[in-house]
Design an enzyme around this catalytic site. Structure first.
Site, short mmCIF file in Angstrom:
data_model
loop_
_atom_site.label_atom_id
_atom_site.label_comp_id
_atom_site.label_asym_id
_atom_site.label_seq_id
_atom_site.Cartn_x
_atom_site.Cartn_y
_atom_site.Cartn_z
N ASN A 7 121.37 53.85 44.18
CA ASN A 7 121.59 52.58 45.11
C ASN A 7 122.44 53.57 46.28
OD1 ASN A 7 121.96 51.15 47.16
ND2 ASN A 7 122.30 49.62 46.29
N TRP A 8 122.25 54.53 47.01
CA TRP A 8 123.61 55.08 47.66
C TRP A 8 124.37 54.26 49.28
CZ3 TRP A 8 120.67 60.34 48.64
CH2 TRP A 8 120.92 61.40 47.58
N LYS A 9 123.82 52.78 48.83
CA LYS A 9 124.16 52.19 50.24
C LYS A 9 124.79 52.44 51.84
CE LYS A 9 126.25 49.71 46.06
NZ LYS A 9 126.77 48.59 45.87
N HIS A 95 118.90 42.96 49.04
CA HIS A 95 120.44 43.04 48.24
C HIS A 95 121.55 42.35 48.68
CE1 HIS A 95 123.65 45.14 46.84
NE2 HIS A 95 122.62 46.62 46.40
N GLU A 170 121.35 40.94 39.74
CA GLU A 170 122.46 41.77 39.86
C GLU A 170 123.30 40.81 40.72
OE1 GLU A 170 122.28 46.21 41.65
OE2 GLU A 170 121.85 44.66 43.37
N SER A 219 128.33 47.28 38.46
CA SER A 219 129.75 48.40 37.70
C SER A 219 128.46 48.97 36.91
CB SER A 219 130.62 47.39 37.82
OG SER A 219 131.27 46.51 38.80
P1 PGA Z 1 127.57 49.14 41.60
O1 PGA Z 1 126.42 48.61 42.39
O2 PGA Z 1 127.13 50.05 41.14
O3 PGA Z 1 128.50 49.51 42.97
O4 PGA Z 1 128.08 47.59 41.21
C1 PGA Z 1 125.77 47.94 42.25
C2 PGA Z 1 124.19 47.40 43.59
O5 PGA Z 1 124.82 46.81 44.34
O6 PGA Z 1 123.48 47.59 43.40
#
Ligand code: PGA
Length: 259
Positions: A7-9, A95, A170, A219
């Site tokens: 997930n490159w956000k 999300h 999540e 994480s």
């Molecule tokens: P993270 O994000 O691995 O940086 O905690 C996971 C996500 O938001 O999908």
């Protein structure tokens, strides 16, 4: 086969077409030697089309969609039909960052979920409770509500193959961005809590006769991934910040191929 998703956000570097394509092409090359792992990248809209044209083994997905095709929706992201026409078949829905920052509630999740399915996309619906809700013993209640309102409310009206959507569990407190926002060190959820949630989620869908894959996210990194990957109740990982770095993401994929 386990599923590993990036997930490159809103990562600045990976919104640059050249950087994003380099990452993808490098990954495609290295994946030739890897077996037993399905890999997806949920990229930003700005690079999705370019990635989709070049991808072979890696499935490119969107991080969100809008439920309408046309109309007065200033600031709307992108429609399901538009995604499909770009060759995008995967999309994240609900999300927690879209829920928190952009007001996506369970009703909107249901609309997005429905449109995605109707247009041939596979939504990955993200659900999870806050730390407060967990400590108050409300995990089951929150997850059930997210599933009932966001998915089951529309599921029965939809006709599609039973495996065309998945869930990412999540828990909000485990997502690195939220932890950092509160000045905490990002940490994944405890395995016993993940086990409980995954089994609970799978059971709800089994009762509805819809077996789903449930991925864990929050994480994850190359140091902790094996602990999760070795468990049958975890069908894969949704990796955020640790997917921004090529080596770190690829190391998780390599570990996955051992299970
Ligand atoms: P993270 O994000 O691995 O940086 O905690 C996971 C996500 O938001 O999908």
């Amino acid at each position: 086969m386990k599923i590993i998703c990036a997930n490159w956000k809103f990562n600045q570097k990976l919104r640059k077409e050249k950087e994003a394509l380099n990452f993808l092409l490098n990954l495609e090359k290295k994946l030739k030697k890897i077996k037993n792992v399905e890999v997806k990248i949920f990229a930003h809209f700005s690079v999705m089309k370019a990635l989709s044209k070049k991808s072979k083994k890696v499935k490119i997905g969107a991080q969100d969609l809008h439920w309408e095709e046309d109309g007065a929706f200033t600031g709307a992201t992108i429609s399901a039909r538009e995604l499909f026409s770009m060759g995008i078949k995967e999309v994240l829905v609900g999300h927690s960052e879209t829920r928190f920052y952009f007001g996506v509630d369970n009703k909107k999740v249901a609309l997005k979920f429905q449109r995605a399915i109707e247009n041939g996309l596979s939504p990955m619906v993200c659900i999870g409770e806050t730390l407060e809700e967990k400590e108050e013993g409300k995990t089951e209640e929150v997850l059930r509500k997210q599933i009932e309102e966001g998915i089951l409310s529309v599921l029965k009206e939809l006709h599609f193959p039973k495996n065309s959507f998945s869930i990412a569990y999540e828990p909000i407190y485990a997502i690195s961005g939220f932890a950092k926002m509160e000045g905490k060190t990002p940490r994944p959820a405890e395995l016993k809590d993940i086990e409980f949630a995954h089994k609970f989620i799978k059971e709800i869908f089994l009762q509805e006769n819809y077996p789903v894959k449930v991925l864990y996210g929050g994480s994850c990194n190359p140091e902790n991934a094996s602990e999760f990957l070795s468990k049958d109740f975890i069908d894969g990982l949704l990796v955020g910040s640790a997917s921004f770095d090529f080596d770190s993401f690829f190391n998780i994929i390599k570990l996955t191929s051992q299970f």
